[in-house]
Enzyme design. Structure first.
Site, mmCIF file in Angstrom:
data_model
loop_
_atom_site.group_PDB
_atom_site.id
_atom_site.type_symbol
_atom_site.label_atom_id
_atom_site.label_comp_id
_atom_site.label_asym_id
_atom_site.label_seq_id
_atom_site.Cartn_x
_atom_site.Cartn_y
_atom_site.Cartn_z
ATOM 1 N N LYS A 245 76.765 52.280 19.825
ATOM 2 C CA LYS A 245 76.331 53.467 19.477
ATOM 3 C C LYS A 245 77.406 53.986 18.645
ATOM 4 O O LYS A 245 76.867 54.707 17.563
ATOM 5 C CB LYS A 245 76.341 54.466 20.888
ATOM 6 C CG LYS A 245 75.544 54.220 22.094
ATOM 7 C CD LYS A 245 75.938 54.852 23.292
ATOM 8 C CE LYS A 245 74.704 54.572 24.312
ATOM 9 N NZ LYS A 245 75.174 54.951 25.941
ATOM 10 N N LYS B 297 69.555 50.619 21.526
ATOM 11 C CA LYS B 297 70.952 50.478 20.426
ATOM 12 C C LYS B 297 71.485 49.088 20.380
ATOM 13 O O LYS B 297 71.911 49.100 18.992
ATOM 14 C CB LYS B 297 72.020 51.415 21.371
ATOM 15 C CG LYS B 297 72.720 50.706 22.443
ATOM 16 C CD LYS B 297 72.781 51.795 23.721
ATOM 17 C CE LYS B 297 71.226 51.759 24.325
ATOM 18 N NZ LYS B 297 71.428 52.398 25.512
ATOM 19 N N GLY C 50 68.967 58.194 31.420
ATOM 20 C CA GLY C 50 67.952 58.692 32.637
ATOM 21 C C GLY C 50 66.509 58.986 32.159
ATOM 22 O O GLY C 50 66.214 58.878 30.934
ATOM 23 N N GLU D 105 74.732 48.310 36.171
ATOM 24 C CA GLU D 105 73.822 47.033 36.460
ATOM 25 C C GLU D 105 74.519 46.234 37.314
ATOM 26 O O GLU D 105 75.792 46.283 37.333
ATOM 27 C CB GLU D 105 73.528 46.744 35.135
ATOM 28 C CG GLU D 105 72.795 47.502 33.982
ATOM 29 C CD GLU D 105 71.522 47.863 34.335
ATOM 30 O OE1 GLU D 105 70.807 47.045 35.208
ATOM 31 O OE2 GLU D 105 70.872 48.833 33.923
ATOM 32 N N GLU E 123 66.442 58.488 17.720
ATOM 33 C CA GLU E 123 67.532 59.612 18.308
ATOM 34 C C GLU E 123 67.908 58.971 19.608
ATOM 35 O O GLU E 123 69.037 59.297 19.980
ATOM 36 C CB GLU E 123 66.686 60.769 18.359
ATOM 37 C CG GLU E 123 67.087 62.120 19.169
ATOM 38 C CD GLU E 123 68.597 62.445 18.463
ATOM 39 O OE1 GLU E 123 68.300 63.112 17.271
ATOM 40 O OE2 GLU E 123 69.610 62.214 18.663
HETATM 41 N N1 HSE Z 1 74.189 52.504 30.147
HETATM 42 C C1 HSE Z 1 74.186 53.460 29.275
HETATM 43 C C2 HSE Z 1 75.406 54.708 29.548
HETATM 44 C C3 HSE Z 1 72.997 54.377 29.227
HETATM 45 O O1 HSE Z 1 75.873 54.397 30.923
HETATM 46 O O2 HSE Z 1 75.662 55.631 29.239
HETATM 47 C C4 HSE Z 1 71.988 54.101 28.135
HETATM 48 O O3 HSE Z 1 72.688 53.955 26.787
#
Ligand code: HSE
Length: 429
Positions: free
Chosen positions: A205, A105, A303, A190, A129
């Site tokens: 996003k 993204k 995931g 992270e 997607e």
């Molecule tokens: N790091 C993102 C989240 C997932 O926590 O939704 C990947 O877009």
């Protein structure tokens, strides 16, 4: 049977999930789609990963030219994340006529225009997607199922890590630092959690989703962004008393005059809103179209298998296209007139302050709100006077503009009777 060669760039969590889906469901896809998908190259330095997945080592490489120069490879799925080398590799592949599939993204939101230019030159396709809301089919819902609608708004929980943290704080009363640590131990957040907790991931996003929804590029720099690191368990609990749930939402709206507002920030929503019931690391998006009305999509936003599901769906889709459709935005995201976007947006507010317990304090503060054109819905004094003679007061406002609120808060901060404005949280009803 149509045979289509694929390359996978990277075999980490999502790349591995994609490989497993392609292996497990290979025959099913062959039968139902009439396409024989063949993984012809995997770009990966870590051979242990390849062995664990049972990848034939003869197709493993670290050289992008092996992908670019193989005429049988028609589709390249990228899992590197970050900008480079993903951007340069994908542009090379597109110019060579290979369609790309990506969950990246950040790269997509920042370099969409450049990728699209390369795709046009190479007569290839761009499929993304998996870049937004993981396994939830939001992109194709917007582009292939809502063409007859003038989309009015998109609101969503589009980051699972922050939703996990806020749901947990709400359920247990634990503070932010403790809950973040737990999210890191569980592998949601992270070690450097900034992309999630500071709202960058959700902003990427929202830029992609609102561009598709409103058919014009909504660039990152017009999206207001605020993360969750200042959220306290105290405010979440006070919110509950008002029937409100705290969420990090991406919100994009199209105004009647065509202008667009887009923002990512923590926001109180009524408990009976469907988005308020979305807990843990789940994602959900609420779209309103002028013809269809309300649509809600819910599912796993991250995931290996959920995101792999969206990647494989794009691979199958791209493999079935004779020619590839690209966006037809009115702008390219590079030169955006300010007049097309609303920066001074409107919302209701929750404000918590610590003030002196003295006669006339509330009238001083409410007077400033009034003179700044901010109308109050309620004022509630919470708890007892503390040892320093101070109390907590919570204000709920009616709808007001950002600029009026900013003006009021600047003046309120200068009042002697106000020790601190502790929290300012928007309310979206
Ligand atoms: N790091 C993102 C989240 C997932 O926590 O939704 C990947 O877009």
């Amino acid at each position: 049977m149509k045979k289509v060669g694929i390359a996978l760039l990277g075999l980490g969590t999502v790349g591995g999930g994609t490989y497993r889906i392609l292996e497990k469901n290979h025959e099913m896809i062959k039968k139902s789609e009439g396409i024989d998908l063949e993984v012809r190259c995997v770009l990966e330095k870590n051979l242990d990963r390849c062995r664990e997945l049972g990848v034939d080592e003869s197709i493993v490489s670290t050289d992008i030219d092996r992908v670019v120069n193989d005429p049988e490879i028609k589709i390249v799925a990228e899992f590197f994340g970050g900008i480079e080398p993903a951007r340069s590799f994908l542009i090379k592949c597109l110019l060579a006529g290979k369609s790309i599939v990506t969950a990246n993204k950040e790269m997509f939101a920042k370099h969409w225009h450049e990728l699209e230019e390369a795709a046009r030159k190479g007569k290839a396709g761009l499929y993304f997607e998996a870049s937004c809301v993981g396994g939830v089919p939001i992109i194709r819902t917007l582009t292939e199922s809502m063409q007859g609608n003038n989309i009015q708004s998109i609101k969503g929980i589009i980051n699972g890590t922050t939703n996990y943290i806020l749901s947990k704080m709400s359920d247990t009363g634990a503070d932010y630092a403790e809950t973040l640590k737990e999210a890191q131990d569980l592998g949601y957040a992270e070690f450097n959690p900034s992309a999630d907790v500071d709202g960058f991931d959700a902003t990427y996003k929202l830029s992609i989703l609102s561009s598709l929804a409103f058919r014009k590029k909504v660039p990152l720099d017009i999206i207001y962004r605020e993360g969750i690191s200042k959220v306290t368990a105290e405010d979440i609990n006070y919110g509950k008393e008002f029937g409100l749930t705290l969420k990090l939402l991406g919100i994009a709206k199209q105004h009647e005059d065509g202008r667009i507002e887009a923002r990512v920030h923590p926001v109180f929503i009524p408990n009976d809103e469907p988005l308020a019931t979305v807990k843990g690391s789940f994602n959900a998006v609420h779209i309103v179209g002028d013809a269809v009305g309300d649509i809600m999509l819910y599912g796993r936003g991250a995931g290996d298998l959920p995101t792999g599901s969206a990647i494989v769906s794009d691979i199958v889709y791209a493999a079935g296209q004779k020619s590839h459709k690209l966006s037809c935005f009115k702008n390219n995201g590079l030169h955006i007139p300010n007049r097309e976007f609303v920066r001074d947006f409107e919302s209701e507010y929750y404000i918590r302050m610590t003030v002196k317990e003295e006669a006339g304090v509330l009238s001083d503060v409410t007077g400033v709100f009034g003179r700044s054109n901010v109308s109050l819905r309620s004022v509630i004094q919470k708890g007892d006077v503390d040892n320093n003679g101070n109390v907590t007061v919570i204000f709920e406002t009616h709808v007001t503009t950002e600029s009026s609120m900013e003006k009021a808060l600047k003046k309120i901060a200068k009042l002697d009777c106000v020790l601190e404005v502790n929290s300012i949280i928007r309310i979206e009803k």
